[in-house]
Motif scaffolding. Structure first.
Motif, PDB file in Angstrom:
ATOM      1  N   ASP A  28      39.598  13.941 -19.112  1.00 20.78           N
ATOM      2  CA  ASP A  28      40.941  14.149 -19.633  1.00 20.78           C
ATOM      3  C   ASP A  28      41.824  14.662 -18.500  1.00 20.78           C
ATOM      4  OD1 ASP A  28      43.079  14.241 -21.339  1.00 20.78           O
ATOM      5  OD2 ASP A  28      42.081  15.471 -22.856  1.00 20.78           O
ATOM      6  N   TYR A  29      43.117  14.647 -18.752  1.00 18.20           N
ATOM      7  CA  TYR A  29      44.060  15.125 -17.739  1.00 18.20           C
ATOM      8  C   TYR A  29      44.224  16.636 -17.825  1.00 18.20           C
ATOM      9  CZ  TYR A  29      45.581  10.408 -16.537  1.00 18.20           C
ATOM     10  OH  TYR A  29      45.619   9.118 -16.089  1.00 18.20           O
ATOM     11  N   LEU A  30      44.206  17.261 -16.668  1.00 17.78           N
ATOM     12  CA  LEU A  30      44.530  18.676 -16.557  1.00 17.78           C
ATOM     13  C   LEU A  30      45.874  18.774 -15.855  1.00 17.78           C
ATOM     14  CD1 LEU A  30      43.486  21.645 -16.929  1.00 17.78           C
ATOM     15  CD2 LEU A  30      42.792  21.515 -14.534  1.00 17.78           C
ATOM     16  N   VAL A  31      46.818  19.431 -16.524  1.00 12.84           N
ATOM     17  CA  VAL A  31      48.155  19.608 -15.969  1.00 12.84           C
ATOM     18  C   VAL A  31      48.222  20.958 -15.261  1.00 12.84           C
ATOM     19  CG1 VAL A  31      50.608  19.803 -16.508  1.00 12.84           C
ATOM     20  CG2 VAL A  31      49.167  18.222 -17.809  1.00 12.84           C
ATOM     21  N   THR A  32      48.806  20.990 -14.084  1.00 10.75           N
ATOM     22  CA  THR A  32      49.027  22.243 -13.359  1.00 10.75           C
ATOM     23  C   THR A  32      50.528  22.440 -13.166  1.00 10.75           C
ATOM     24  OG1 THR A  32      46.930  22.069 -12.164  1.00 10.75           O
ATOM     25  CG2 THR A  32      48.582  23.568 -11.266  1.00 10.75           C
ATOM     26  N   ILE A  33      51.044  23.539 -13.698  1.00 16.04           N
ATOM     27  CA  ILE A  33      52.451  23.901 -13.522  1.00 16.04           C
ATOM     28  C   ILE A  33      52.490  25.081 -12.553  1.00 16.04           C
ATOM     29  CG2 ILE A  33      54.587  24.657 -14.632  1.00 16.04           C
ATOM     30  CD1 ILE A  33      53.533  23.436 -17.237  1.00 16.04           C
ATOM     31  N   THR A  34      53.035  24.845 -11.381  1.00 17.98           N
ATOM     32  CA  THR A  34      53.056  25.851 -10.321  1.00 17.98           C
ATOM     33  C   THR A  34      54.433  26.488 -10.221  1.00 17.98           C
ATOM     34  OG1 THR A  34      51.391  24.592  -9.078  1.00 17.98           O
ATOM     35  CG2 THR A  34      52.633  26.277  -7.877  1.00 17.98           C
ATOM     36  N   ILE A  43      46.337  21.604 -21.112  1.00 18.64           N
ATOM     37  CA  ILE A  43      45.713  20.416 -21.686  1.00 18.64           C
ATOM     38  C   ILE A  43      46.705  19.766 -22.643  1.00 18.64           C
ATOM     39  CG2 ILE A  43      43.990  19.695 -23.416  1.00 18.64           C
ATOM     40  CD1 ILE A  43      42.841  19.828 -20.682  1.00 18.64           C
ATOM     41  N   LEU A  44      46.776  18.419 -22.638  1.00 20.65           N
ATOM     42  CA  LEU A  44      47.648  17.678 -23.540  1.00 20.65           C
ATOM     43  C   LEU A  44      46.820  17.077 -24.661  1.00 20.65           C
ATOM     44  CD1 LEU A  44      49.792  15.830 -20.826  1.00 20.65           C
ATOM     45  CD2 LEU A  44      50.260  18.034 -21.926  1.00 20.65           C
ATOM     46  N   PHE A  45      47.367  17.067 -25.868  1.00 22.06           N
ATOM     47  CA  PHE A  45      46.601  16.677 -27.048  1.00 22.06           C
ATOM     48  C   PHE A  45      46.609  15.168 -27.306  1.00 22.06           C
ATOM     49  CE2 PHE A  45      48.014  21.077 -28.512  1.00 22.06           C
ATOM     50  CZ  PHE A  45      46.817  21.660 -28.141  1.00 22.06           C
ATOM     51  N   SER A 216      51.826  18.812 -11.648  1.00 27.00           N
ATOM     52  CA  SER A 216      50.905  17.760 -11.216  1.00 27.00           C
ATOM     53  C   SER A 216      49.842  17.547 -12.285  1.00 27.00           C
ATOM     54  CB  SER A 216      50.239  18.134  -9.888  1.00 27.00           C
ATOM     55  OG  SER A 216      49.494  19.329 -10.021  1.00 27.00           O
ATOM     56  N   VAL A 217      49.236  16.373 -12.275  1.00 25.82           N
ATOM     57  CA  VAL A 217      48.165  16.066 -13.221  1.00 25.82           C
ATOM     58  C   VAL A 217      46.960  15.515 -12.474  1.00 25.82           C
ATOM     59  CG1 VAL A 217      49.617  15.667 -15.246  1.00 25.82           C
ATOM     60  CG2 VAL A 217      49.160  13.781 -13.674  1.00 25.82           C
ATOM     61  N   LYS A 218      45.796  15.854 -12.972  1.00 22.07           N
ATOM     62  CA  LYS A 218      44.558  15.385 -12.359  1.00 22.07           C
ATOM     63  C   LYS A 218      43.545  15.106 -13.458  1.00 22.07           C
ATOM     64  CE  LYS A 218      40.934  16.780  -9.079  1.00 22.07           C
ATOM     65  NZ  LYS A 218      40.455  17.876  -8.187  1.00 22.07           N
ATOM     66  N   LYS A 219      42.886  13.964 -13.368  1.00 20.58           N
ATOM     67  CA  LYS A 219      41.870  13.627 -14.358  1.00 20.58           C
ATOM     68  C   LYS A 219      40.555  14.283 -13.967  1.00 20.58           C
ATOM     69  CE  LYS A 219      41.406   9.809 -17.513  1.00 20.58           C
ATOM     70  NZ  LYS A 219      41.642   8.350 -17.725  1.00 20.58           N
ATOM     71  N   MET A 220      39.977  15.004 -14.922  1.00 20.00           N
ATOM     72  CA  MET A 220      38.736  15.728 -14.669  1.00 20.00           C
ATOM     73  C   MET A 220      37.766  15.512 -15.821  1.00 20.00           C
ATOM     74  SD  MET A 220      40.223  19.407 -13.315  1.00 20.00           S
ATOM     75  CE  MET A 220      38.554  20.120 -13.276  1.00 20.00           C
TER      76      MET A 220
END
Length: 235
Positions: A28-34, A43-45, A216-220
Motif C-alpha cells: 500500500d502507499y505510505l504518505v509522508t507529509i514533511t 495511510i489512505l483508505f 511524497s508517497v511510497k509503496k511499501m
C-alpha cells in the motif's frame, strides 16, 4: 465441449485476477507529509478510492510541495493544500483556491473524524463534493459523555458505540461526521499536528510564520508498515 472450454477459461481468468488482486493487496502507499516541525506518516483508505487516487496523483506530481498549512485551530484541525498559498504574501486571504475540479463525496459510516484523520475540505455544495486539493488533519480533543452527546447531535449521522469510545479516549471532531469525506489516517507523527495547531496566528487563523509542506508517497509492503508504525490493516 466449447461450453466446457469457455467455463474453464472463465474460471482461469477469475483465478488469475484473484491471484493478482491478492498480490497487489500486499502493498500500500505510505504518505509522508514533511514540515519544519517534523514528519507525519499517513495511510489512505481503500474505502475512498477516488480520494485516494487523487491524493496519490497530486503527491506524485509534487503539487503540494511548498504549499502552506494556511488555517490552524487548536483542538480542531490544521488545513492546507490551497494552491494560492504558494509564495502567498503575508496579508493574502487563503482558503478559496482550487485545482479546477471536485471529487465526488465518499462518506463512509465506518470512517470518522478521530484524532489524526485526514479529510477533504469542501465548500457548501449540496452534493458534499470535496475540493480537488484542499485537505485537513484532525486534532480535536477528548470528550466527556455529556459534551459528546451535544457534538453527536450536530453530526450528520449517528455515532456508533465504538466511535463514541474513541472520541472519549483518543479525541477528535465528532460534529463533522457524515458531512465531509474522511479518506486517511495519520499513523505516525500525530504530535506534529499538535505542534502546528498551537502556533501564533492572525484573526483569520493563518499562522504568523508560513508552515510549508512537502508531500511524497511510497509503496511499501503492508507488513513493513505495520512493523514500523504499528498500523494494522484490515483483512
Amino acid at each position: 465441449m466449447k461450453i466446457n472450454r469457455l467455463i474453464l477459461l472463465t474460471v482461469f481468468c477469475l483465478s488469475a485476477y484473484n491471484t493478482f488482486a491478492q498480490k497487489k493487496s500486499k502493498k500500500d502507499y505510505l504518505v509522508t507529509i514533511t514540515t519544519d516541525f517534523g514528519k507525519m506518516r499517513v495511510i489512505l483508505f481503500d474505502e475512498t478510492p477516488k480520494h485516494k487516487e487523487n491524493f496519490i496523483k497530486l503527491s506524485k506530481d509534487k503539487f503540494y510541495n511548498d504549499l502552506l498549512f494556511h488555517r490552524i485551530i487548536k483542538d480542531f484541525m490544521i488545513q492546507g493544500g490551497d494552491p494560492n498559498s504558494r509564495n502567498a504574501k503575508p496579508d493574502a486571504v487563503l482558503g478559496k483556491g482550487d485545482n479546477g475540479y471536485k471529487v465526488p463525496a465518499e462518506i463512509s459510516p465506518k470512517l470518522f473524524h478521530r484524532k489524526g484523520a485526514l479529510a477533504a475540505a469542501r465548500d457548501n455544495n449540496p452534493k458534499k463534493e470535496s475540493s480537488g486539493c484542499q485537505f485537513y488533519i484532525v486534532e480535536g480533543k477528548k470528550w466527556n459523555k455529556s459534551d459528546l452527546d451535544k457534538q453527536a447531535a450536530r453530526a450528520a449521522r449517528k455515532l456508533t458505540d465504538s466511535q463514541r469510545k474513541v472520541y472519549e479516549t483518543e479525541g477528535g471532531t465528532p460534529h463533522l461526521d457524515g458531512a465531509y469525506t474522511v479518506f486517511g489516517q495519520v499513523i505516525d507523527g500525530i504530535d506534529i499536528v499538535d505542534k502546528i495547531s498551537i502556533q501564533p496566528k492572525d484573526d483569520r487563523d493563518r499562522p504568523d510564520k508560513d508552515i510549508k509542506m512537502k508531500v511524497s508517497v511510497k509503496k511499501m509492503r503492508k507488513k513493513k508498515i505495520t512493523k514500523k508504525y504499528g498500523y494494522v490493516f484490515e483483512g
